[in-house]
Design a protein around this motif. Structure first.
Motif, PDB file in Angstrom:
ATOM      1  N   LEU A 199      -8.877   6.003   4.622  1.00  0.00           N
ATOM      2  CA  LEU A 199     -10.227   6.561   4.389  1.00  0.00           C
ATOM      3  C   LEU A 199     -10.247   7.585   3.255  1.00  0.00           C
ATOM      4  CD1 LEU A 199     -12.372   7.152   7.606  1.00  0.00           C
ATOM      5  CD2 LEU A 199     -12.996   6.021   5.474  1.00  0.00           C
ATOM      6  N   PRO A 200      -9.350   8.594   3.263  1.00  0.00           N
ATOM      7  CA  PRO A 200      -9.386   9.523   2.127  1.00  0.00           C
ATOM      8  C   PRO A 200      -9.107   8.838   0.794  1.00  0.00           C
ATOM      9  CG  PRO A 200      -7.606  10.088   3.677  1.00  0.00           C
ATOM     10  CD  PRO A 200      -8.457   9.057   4.340  1.00  0.00           C
ATOM     11  N   VAL A 201      -8.262   7.826   0.792  1.00  0.00           N
ATOM     12  CA  VAL A 201      -8.007   7.123  -0.473  1.00  0.00           C
ATOM     13  C   VAL A 201      -9.245   6.321  -0.869  1.00  0.00           C
ATOM     14  CG1 VAL A 201      -6.634   5.285  -1.554  1.00  0.00           C
ATOM     15  CG2 VAL A 201      -5.502   7.137  -0.291  1.00  0.00           C
ATOM     16  N   ALA A 202      -9.922   5.727   0.109  1.00  0.00           N
ATOM     17  CA  ALA A 202     -11.173   5.006  -0.193  1.00  0.00           C
ATOM     18  C   ALA A 202     -12.161   5.943  -0.878  1.00  0.00           C
ATOM     19  CB  ALA A 202     -11.783   4.433   1.082  1.00  0.00           C
ATOM     20  N   GLU A 203     -12.252   7.174  -0.374  1.00  0.00           N
ATOM     21  CA  GLU A 203     -13.172   8.145  -0.990  1.00  0.00           C
ATOM     22  C   GLU A 203     -12.721   8.499  -2.409  1.00  0.00           C
ATOM     23  OE1 GLU A 203     -14.138  10.131   3.335  1.00  0.00           O
ATOM     24  OE2 GLU A 203     -13.148  11.367   1.812  1.00  0.00           O
ATOM     25  N   ALA A 204     -11.425   8.653  -2.573  1.00  0.00           N
ATOM     26  CA  ALA A 204     -10.898   9.079  -3.880  1.00  0.00           C
ATOM     27  C   ALA A 204     -11.085   8.009  -4.959  1.00  0.00           C
ATOM     28  CB  ALA A 204      -9.415   9.439  -3.754  1.00  0.00           C
ATOM     29  N   ILE A 205     -11.065   6.734  -4.581  1.00  0.00           N
ATOM     30  CA  ILE A 205     -11.168   5.670  -5.599  1.00  0.00           C
ATOM     31  C   ILE A 205     -12.594   5.118  -5.714  1.00  0.00           C
ATOM     32  CG2 ILE A 205      -8.739   4.988  -5.418  1.00  0.00           C
ATOM     33  CD1 ILE A 205      -9.598   2.641  -3.653  1.00  0.00           C
ATOM     34  N   ALA A 206     -13.510   5.651  -4.899  1.00  0.00           N
ATOM     35  CA  ALA A 206     -14.899   5.135  -4.926  1.00  0.00           C
ATOM     36  C   ALA A 206     -15.457   5.203  -6.344  1.00  0.00           C
ATOM     37  CB  ALA A 206     -15.770   5.938  -3.963  1.00  0.00           C
ATOM     38  N   GLY A 207     -16.094   4.143  -6.784  1.00  0.00           N
ATOM     39  CA  GLY A 207     -16.705   4.108  -8.116  1.00  0.00           C
ATOM     40  C   GLY A 207     -15.733   3.731  -9.221  1.00  0.00           C
ATOM     41  N   SER A 208     -14.459   3.580  -8.898  1.00  0.00           N
ATOM     42  CA  SER A 208     -13.453   3.181  -9.902  1.00  0.00           C
ATOM     43  C   SER A 208     -13.143   1.687  -9.711  1.00  0.00           C
ATOM     44  CB  SER A 208     -12.172   3.996  -9.722  1.00  0.00           C
ATOM     45  OG  SER A 208     -11.377   3.425  -8.696  1.00  0.00           O
ATOM     46  N   PRO A 209     -12.424   1.082 -10.655  1.00  0.00           N
ATOM     47  CA  PRO A 209     -12.078  -0.332 -10.465  1.00  0.00           C
ATOM     48  C   PRO A 209     -10.920  -0.555  -9.489  1.00  0.00           C
ATOM     49  CG  PRO A 209     -11.422   0.434 -12.661  1.00  0.00           C
ATOM     50  CD  PRO A 209     -12.025   1.599 -11.962  1.00  0.00           C
ATOM     51  N   VAL A 210     -10.367   0.529  -8.944  1.00  0.00           N
ATOM     52  CA  VAL A 210      -9.210   0.396  -8.046  1.00  0.00           C
ATOM     53  C   VAL A 210      -9.691  -0.042  -6.658  1.00  0.00           C
ATOM     54  CG1 VAL A 210      -7.226   1.597  -7.021  1.00  0.00           C
ATOM     55  CG2 VAL A 210      -8.036   2.226  -9.325  1.00  0.00           C
ATOM     56  N   ALA A 211      -9.023  -1.043  -6.100  1.00  0.00           N
ATOM     57  CA  ALA A 211      -9.389  -1.531  -4.769  1.00  0.00           C
ATOM     58  C   ALA A 211      -8.396  -1.004  -3.736  1.00  0.00           C
ATOM     59  CB  ALA A 211      -9.417  -3.054  -4.760  1.00  0.00           C
ATOM     60  N   LEU A 212      -8.841  -1.042  -2.481  1.00  0.00           N
ATOM     61  CA  LEU A 212      -8.039  -0.511  -1.383  1.00  0.00           C
ATOM     62  C   LEU A 212      -7.417  -1.639  -0.574  1.00  0.00           C
ATOM     63  CD1 LEU A 212      -7.349   2.160   0.198  1.00  0.00           C
ATOM     64  CD2 LEU A 212      -9.324   1.638   1.645  1.00  0.00           C
ATOM     65  N   GLY A 213      -6.139  -1.485  -0.252  1.00  0.00           N
ATOM     66  CA  GLY A 213      -5.469  -2.469   0.591  1.00  0.00           C
ATOM     67  C   GLY A 213      -4.677  -1.789   1.690  1.00  0.00           C
ATOM     68  N   ALA A 214      -4.366  -2.547   2.741  1.00  0.00           N
ATOM     69  CA  ALA A 214      -3.529  -2.039   3.831  1.00  0.00           C
ATOM     70  C   ALA A 214      -2.172  -2.739   3.767  1.00  0.00           C
ATOM     71  CB  ALA A 214      -4.197  -2.305   5.170  1.00  0.00           C
ATOM     72  N   GLN A 215      -1.176  -2.102   4.349  1.00  0.00           N
ATOM     73  CA  GLN A 215       0.181  -2.638   4.263  1.00  0.00           C
ATOM     74  C   GLN A 215       0.486  -3.673   5.343  1.00  0.00           C
ATOM     75  OE1 GLN A 215       2.934   0.687   4.243  1.00  0.00           O
ATOM     76  NE2 GLN A 215       1.658   1.802   2.783  1.00  0.00           N
ATOM     77  N   ASP A 216      -0.408  -3.768   6.337  1.00  0.00           N
ATOM     78  CA  ASP A 216      -0.142  -4.661   7.471  1.00  0.00           C
ATOM     79  C   ASP A 216      -1.437  -4.822   8.249  1.00  0.00           C
ATOM     80  OD1 ASP A 216       1.339  -6.201   9.311  1.00  0.00           O
ATOM     81  OD2 ASP A 216       1.840  -4.439  10.529  1.00  0.00           O
ATOM     82  N   LEU A 217      -1.477  -5.791   9.143  1.00  0.00           N
ATOM     83  CA  LEU A 217      -2.603  -5.929  10.072  1.00  0.00           C
ATOM     84  C   LEU A 217      -2.087  -6.627  11.311  1.00  0.00           C
ATOM     85  CD1 LEU A 217      -4.998  -8.874   9.128  1.00  0.00           C
ATOM     86  CD2 LEU A 217      -2.600  -8.794   8.543  1.00  0.00           C
ATOM     87  N   SER A 218      -2.889  -6.581  12.367  1.00  0.00           N
ATOM     88  CA  SER A 218      -2.546  -7.314  13.583  1.00  0.00           C
ATOM     89  C   SER A 218      -2.913  -8.783  13.413  1.00  0.00           C
ATOM     90  CB  SER A 218      -3.331  -6.734  14.764  1.00  0.00           C
ATOM     91  OG  SER A 218      -3.132  -7.535  15.910  1.00  0.00           O
TER      92      SER A 218
END
Ligand code: PEP
Length: 257
Positions: free
Chosen positions: A48-67
């Motif tokens: 979440l904090p990284v999502a806020e930090a990259i908002a409006g930039s071309p950088v996308a958010l990913g997770a390292q794993d999922l169930s």
């Protein structure tokens, strides 16, 4: 033409403050007309904090794993829906640290990939051989088998949302980058496995990236290899300057190849 892809896998590193500042620095270093997909993969608590930090930039958010499960009684697990809910659009599946250190099976990796794609996430599917497997001449068989298993239930249409990362286990976190010729051979092998599973047209459209001790000094020769569409980066993604240099190298090097 395949769009370059570069991912920063932060693994179990950073804290709240350093995750935010690293994300800010990467977002600031990438312009609006950035010609590559740039994705950062922070630890779960910092999504979440990284999502806020990259908002409006071309950088996308990913997770390292999922169930591999939708929801429910799975203590400690994180679902695809939860990842999307906090702004993640990508997830890593089949990383060698999860295959070999944590012990994930091929079946679980296949379930996770299906879950990710079925839930609207895009996935980086990691494949790669150990040193012993390479020394025994089995590298290509291992990679082909990993792809066959993970992609058995994935239809062609879903492959638009998949990036394959060739990550030789012996190169990850060791400071040893694969020789460009070896990376090129493995990438060709991956495309021929994709052609066997689907068809040649699909195989030539899927992005295949390299991962394993990439640093700016080694990236240029790897990204210049025909068929290498960028990289998945661990250690060097924790330094904004190095990661941005790798992003630039992927954009320039891959576009020129
Ligand atoms: C990785 O973990 O995917 C990776 C490539 O790590 P490193 O760059 O540190 O070898």
């Amino acid at each position: 033409m395949r769009r370059p892809f570069i991912g920063g896998n932060w693994k179990m590193n950073t804290d709240h403050a350093s995750a935010r500042s690293l994300a800010h620095a990467i977002a600031e270093g990438t312009g609006a007309d950035w010609a590559a997909d740039v994705v950062v993969f922070p630890p779960f608590p910092y999504l979440l904090p990284v999502a806020e930090a990259i908002a409006g930039s071309p950088v996308a958010l990913g997770a390292q794993d999922l169930s591999g499960e939708v929801n429910g009684a799975r203590t400690g697990e994180v679902s695809a829906e939860m990842l999307r809910d906090v702004g993640a659009s990508w997830v890593i599946v089949g990383h060698s640290e999860r295959r070999h250190t944590i012990g994930e099976s091929e079946a679980l990796i296949a379930d996770k990939l299906s879950m990710a794609l079925g839930s609207g996430l895009r996935a980086v599917l990691c494949v790669g051989e150990t040193r012993a497997e390479r020394d025994a001449g089995k590298a290509h068989d291992i990679i082909a088998a990993q792809l066959r298993s993970a992609l058995a239930a994935i239809d062609a249409a879903a492959m638009d949302d998949v990036v394959i990362a060739y990550e030789p286990v012996w190169a990850i976190g060791t400071g040893i980058t694969a020789q460009p010729a070896d990376a090129g051979e493995a990438h060709r092998e991956i495309r021929s496995a994709l052609a066997a599973r689907y068809d040649a047209r699909l195989a030539s459209g899927v992005r295949v990236v390299y991962g394993g001790s990439l640093v700016p000094a080694t990236a240029k020769s790897i990204f210049a290899v025909d068929g290498v569409d960028g990289g998945l980066v661990g250690g060097a993604s924790l330094k904004a300057h190095d990661f941005l240099a790798l992003c630039t190298a992927a954009t320039v090097g891959v576009a020129a190849s």
